[in-house]
Structure formats: structure tokens, C-alpha cells
Scaffold this active site. Structure first.
Site, PDB file in Angstrom:
ATOM      1  N   LYS A   8       0.852  -1.194   0.000  1.00 41.43           N
ATOM      2  CA  LYS A   8       0.000   0.000   0.000  1.00 41.43           C
ATOM      3  C   LYS A   8       0.883   1.237   0.000  1.00 41.43           C
ATOM      4  CE  LYS A   8       0.926   1.357   4.392  1.00 41.43           C
ATOM      5  NZ  LYS A   8       1.611   2.658   4.732  1.00 41.43           N
ATOM      6  N   VAL A  98      11.083  -4.880   3.678  1.00 40.27           N
ATOM      7  CA  VAL A  98      10.737  -4.913   5.100  1.00 40.27           C
ATOM      8  C   VAL A  98      10.948  -3.535   5.714  1.00 40.27           C
ATOM      9  CG1 VAL A  98      11.344  -5.939   7.334  1.00 40.27           C
ATOM     10  CG2 VAL A  98      11.336  -7.351   5.263  1.00 40.27           C
ATOM     11  N   ALA A  99      10.016  -3.135   6.608  1.00 41.68           N
ATOM     12  CA  ALA A  99      10.100  -1.847   7.317  1.00 41.68           C
ATOM     13  C   ALA A  99      10.299  -0.693   6.329  1.00 41.68           C
ATOM     14  CB  ALA A  99      11.227  -1.873   8.348  1.00 41.68           C
ATOM     15  N   GLY A 101       7.485   1.248   4.964  1.00 39.66           N
ATOM     16  CA  GLY A 101       6.352   2.162   4.856  1.00 39.66           C
ATOM     17  C   GLY A 101       5.328   1.720   3.833  1.00 39.66           C
ATOM     18  N   GLY A 104       3.974  -4.162   4.203  1.00 35.25           N
ATOM     19  CA  GLY A 104       4.163  -5.569   3.884  1.00 35.25           C
ATOM     20  C   GLY A 104       3.796  -6.520   5.014  1.00 35.25           C
ATOM     21  N   GLY A 105       4.224  -6.230   6.233  1.00 39.45           N
ATOM     22  CA  GLY A 105       3.932  -7.101   7.364  1.00 39.45           C
ATOM     23  C   GLY A 105       2.447  -7.188   7.652  1.00 39.45           C
ATOM     24  N   SER A 106       1.766  -6.048   7.602  1.00 41.51           N
ATOM     25  CA  SER A 106       0.321  -6.021   7.845  1.00 41.51           C
ATOM     26  C   SER A 106      -0.432  -6.751   6.747  1.00 41.51           C
ATOM     27  CB  SER A 106      -0.177  -4.571   7.918  1.00 41.51           C
ATOM     28  OG  SER A 106       0.363  -3.910   9.044  1.00 41.51           O
ATOM     29  N   ASP A 139      -2.932  -1.309  10.297  1.00 40.79           N
ATOM     30  CA  ASP A 139      -3.121  -1.304   8.841  1.00 40.79           C
ATOM     31  C   ASP A 139      -3.847  -2.546   8.323  1.00 40.79           C
ATOM     32  OD1 ASP A 139      -1.732   1.052   8.871  1.00 40.79           O
ATOM     33  OD2 ASP A 139       0.070   0.274   7.891  1.00 40.79           O
TER      34      ASP A 139
END
Length: 322
Positions: A8, A98-99, A101, A104-106, A139
Site C-alpha cells: 500500500k 521490510v520496514a 512504509g 508488507g507485514g500487515s 493497517d
């Protein structure tokens, strides 16, 4: 089962204030983009190996695969809530940095919730999945909403889908710096007193009906349930008026903290790629284009004028709305 988790960008992000629970109230517009992680879910016999029958692998060394990671917590929550005895193996193949903004993790967590709902035949509705998602991360509800665009408030977990039909192109530039949302929001809070914030523009630029104009004149922005007033006619939402309001309250914090990101942003403006913004808490920057050929030309120009992007660790993606 194979799943794909999209990234996103935040087209607009305004910080409203800090909450008593330590989070921040925000107003943001999410856009889902066609940059995907791949996730493979496989059932294991019995409880399976690993703690509580949960086995997680990733091709990226910075993705947590232990019980403190978001993926484990996502699987464990559903296993406990529905007394699932079967083991599960989760393999994550990262394409979203990764990390960065880009969420990706969400998005991975949202995809896993959706996949396990089908795999374990839980028959949870979208609304129920979103409620589970809220307990895991702010998110996640957006990625569970199924919308390409959405207005989000609260911690970012109160979602109102926007019926925007357009499909834009994005040039994403990932700067190989790890930034964590918590740190950036805290830095923002400390700098608010130094006049880092600006007046919001969203309700002044987009087409409004009479009720929304009244809200604007009173100094209030939309809340869930009022979003349809802000955007009463999706046909009037164009590339032109959206690029007029793209804004991120966290951008100045990121630019101040990381000089290389500030240099990239300045170069983009200098070479005429003006519709650029740090996404979320950074460090990724996206440039918005109406057409693919424009994004391609922008990519070639950026590489010529800012060759740093070709260095190891940097990544450039050219992707449309998903």
C-alpha cells in the site's frame, strides 16, 4: 494454498494527536498497489513440528519467524480462538521491502487471516476478519477490506472504502534504511511544538457536497460514516485533484532524520517528478503517474539523474493500483 499480499501507499496522512494508549489518531487515504509478497500455507499432520504446531519460514532474514513475530501471533490467535489442533506451515516469499512504509507485514497478516479462514473452514465474515485484524495491527483492516482505496481514521483501523475507479501508476523507490513506525511517530510528537505540522488540504480540494462543506467550515474533517460526503461523486475524483492534496505529516520527520531520503526527494522535485511523497513512516518514496509510459520515462530519468538508486540494497518498482 498460495496467497498474494499487496503493498500500500498513503496518498494522504494527517496526524490528529496522540492517544492515551500510546498510539496516534490519524486520518489517511490508503491505496493498494500491485507489489505482492507470496505466502504458501500447508497443513501439517497432527499438531506438527514447532511451537503449538506453527512452523514459519521466510526467504528474508529480517522477517520475524518466532512467537514474537506478527505472522506467528496471527496464526496463534486463530488456533486458540477456534481450538484448531492441526499444525500449519507458513512460507513467506518477500517482494515488498521490510520496514519500508509499504505495509508488507500487515498485508501478510491479512492474507494469512483470509487464507486460514478458508483452509480451516471457519466461515468468518469480512467484518469478523477485520475485527480480528484490528487486534493485531492498525493497517491490517485496510488489507482485509478488499478495497483499492479507503479512508482510514482512528489508529488507521477504522476503514471506509472509497469507490474510486481510477488506476494509476507508481514509481516506488526503496531506500535501504530500516525505519520503524513507532520511532517516527514519537519523533513527530516531539517536533509538533516546533510547528512541524501544516493545515490539512483534503477537504478544501476534493469536490464536496453541502454537508461536507459545513463540516469543513466548522474546522472538522470527516469521520467514519461521513466519508461518503467527502467523496459524493467518484467520477469527479481525478488524477489532477488527487495530486493536489497528496501529503504526509510524517514526511518532514523522515527527511530530517535521513539525509539520503531528503536528497532523493529534492532530486525528484528538481527533475520535474513533483508528485512524490514518503509513504507512511518511510523510508520509501513513491511518485504518482497517470499513465504507464509516463512512469517508465520517470524511471529512466531518475536513474540518469540520481544513479545512487542503482547501488546494492536500493530497489525501484513500477506498479499500478491493485
Amino acid at each position: 494454498m498460495i496467497l498474494y499480499a499487496p503493498a500500500k501507499v498513503n496518498l494522504y496522512l494527517r496526524i490528529l494527536g496522540k492517544r492515551s494508549d500510546g498510539y496516534h489518531d490519524i486520518e489517511t487515504i490508503f491505496e493498494r498497489i500491485a507489489l505482492f509478497d507470496k505466502i504458501v500455507l500447508s497443513s501439517l499432520k497432527g499438531s506438527g513440528p514447532g511451537e503449538r504446531g506453527i512452523k514459519i519460514f521466510s526467504d528474508h532474514p529480517d522477517v520475524p519467524v518466532d512467537k514474537d513475530g506478527l505472522v506467528y501471533k496471527t496464526v496463534d490467535m486463530l488456533k486458540r480462538r477456534f481450538n484448531i489442533s492441526k499444525g500449519i506451515e507458513v512460507r513467506i516469499f518477500k517482494r515488498i521491502p521490510v520496514a519500508s512504509g509499504l505495509g508488507g507485514g500487515s498485508s501478510d497478516a491479512a492474507a494469512i487471516l483470509t487464507g486460514l479462514n478458508k483452509l480451516w473452514k471457519l466461515s468468518l465474515s469480512s467484518a469478523e476478519l477485520i475485527e480480528f485484524g484490528k487486534t493485531l495491527g492498525a493497517d491490517i483492516p485496510f488489507f482485509l477490506s478488499g478495497s483499492s482505496f479507503a479512508l482510514a481514521e482512528g489508529r488507521g483501523d477504522k476503514i471506509v472504502p472509497l469507490d474510486w475507479k481510477m488506476r494509476w501508476w507508481h514509481l516506488l523507490v526503496y531506500v535501504p534504511i530500516r525505519l520503524f513506525s513507532k520511532d517516527i511517530y514519537e519523533m513527530y510528537s516531539k517536533n509538533v511544538a516546533s510547528d512541524l505540522t501544516r493545515e490539512p488540504q483534503i477537504t478544501k480540494i476534493l469536490p464536496l457536497d453541502a454537508a461536507a462543506k459545513s463540516d469543513r467550515d466548522k474546522g472538522s474533517l470527516a469521520r467514519p460514516g461521513k466519508a461518503e460526503r467527502l467523496f459524493p461523486n467518484p467520477a469527479k475524483v481525478t488524477f489532477g485533484n488527487v495530486t493536489n492534496f497528496i501529503k504526509n505529516d510524517l514526511e518532514e520527520v523522515v527527511l530530517k532524520k535521513e539525509p539520503i531520503v531528503a536528497k532523493l526527494k529534492k532530486t525528484l522535485e528538481k527533475i520535474g517528478l513533483a508528485h512524490s511523497l514518503v509513504s507512511g513512516s518511510g523510508p520509501s518514496i513513491f511518485i504518482l503517474f497517470e499513465k504507464r509510459k509516463e512512469a517508465m520515462a520517470g524511471k529512466e530519468l531518475l536513474i540518469r539523474r540520481f544513479p545512487v538508486v542503482k547501488r546494492e540494497g536500493w530497489e525501484i518498482f513500477m506498479v499500478p493500483t491493485a
